[in-house]
Write a protein that holds these residues in place. Sequence first.
Motif, PDB file in Angstrom:
ATOM      1  N   MET A  43       0.829  -1.211   0.000  1.00 51.15           N
ATOM      2  CA  MET A  43       0.000   0.000   0.000  1.00 51.15           C
ATOM      3  C   MET A  43       0.863   1.262   0.000  1.00 51.15           C
ATOM      4  SD  MET A  43      -3.307  -0.798   2.268  1.00 51.15           S
ATOM      5  CE  MET A  43      -4.408  -2.119   1.836  1.00 51.15           C
ATOM      6  N   PHE A  44       2.106   1.129   0.441  1.00 50.49           N
ATOM      7  CA  PHE A  44       3.012   2.279   0.416  1.00 50.49           C
ATOM      8  C   PHE A  44       3.393   2.660  -1.009  1.00 50.49           C
ATOM      9  CE2 PHE A  44       3.686   0.670   4.750  1.00 50.49           C
ATOM     10  CZ  PHE A  44       3.411   1.843   5.456  1.00 50.49           C
ATOM     11  N   VAL A  45       3.278   1.727  -1.939  1.00 53.55           N
ATOM     12  CA  VAL A  45       3.552   2.042  -3.347  1.00 53.55           C
ATOM     13  C   VAL A  45       2.271   1.969  -4.177  1.00 53.55           C
ATOM     14  CG1 VAL A  45       5.992   1.437  -3.333  1.00 53.55           C
ATOM     15  CG2 VAL A  45       4.298  -0.346  -3.777  1.00 53.55           C
ATOM     16  N   LEU A  46       1.144   2.058  -3.502  1.00 52.41           N
ATOM     17  CA  LEU A  46      -0.207   2.179  -4.072  1.00 52.41           C
ATOM     18  C   LEU A  46      -0.791   0.913  -4.695  1.00 52.41           C
ATOM     19  CD1 LEU A  46      -0.044   5.761  -5.590  1.00 52.41           C
ATOM     20  CD2 LEU A  46      -0.850   5.075  -3.336  1.00 52.41           C
ATOM     21  N   ILE A  47       0.007  -0.005  -5.199  1.00 52.52           N
ATOM     22  CA  ILE A  47      -0.554  -1.209  -5.827  1.00 52.52           C
ATOM     23  C   ILE A  47      -1.334  -2.045  -4.806  1.00 52.52           C
ATOM     24  CG2 ILE A  47       1.498  -2.662  -5.532  1.00 52.52           C
ATOM     25  CD1 ILE A  47      -0.762  -2.696  -8.606  1.00 52.52           C
TER      26      ILE A  47
END
Length: 75
Positions: A43-47
């Motif tokens: 979730m930190f890289v949105l995926i």
Amino acid sequence: MLKNPGIAAVLSFFWTGVGQIYNGQLMKGLILIVVQLINSALMFVLIGFITFPLVWIWGIYDAYKVADRMNKRSY
């Protein structure tokens, strides 16, 4: 042994993989738990915002269907 599909689905709703463990699929449940931990980190890289809900919904559906299938085989 009969499994309640509703309980399996609710368990997976609250914690992905626990419904599979309830159904006796220990390895599948543990794998789903690990995948969701990875998805949480992603979730930190949105995926992760895409993959987490997909795996979560699939886990609920799978737990329900497997429990239902197990019950039909035991009759």
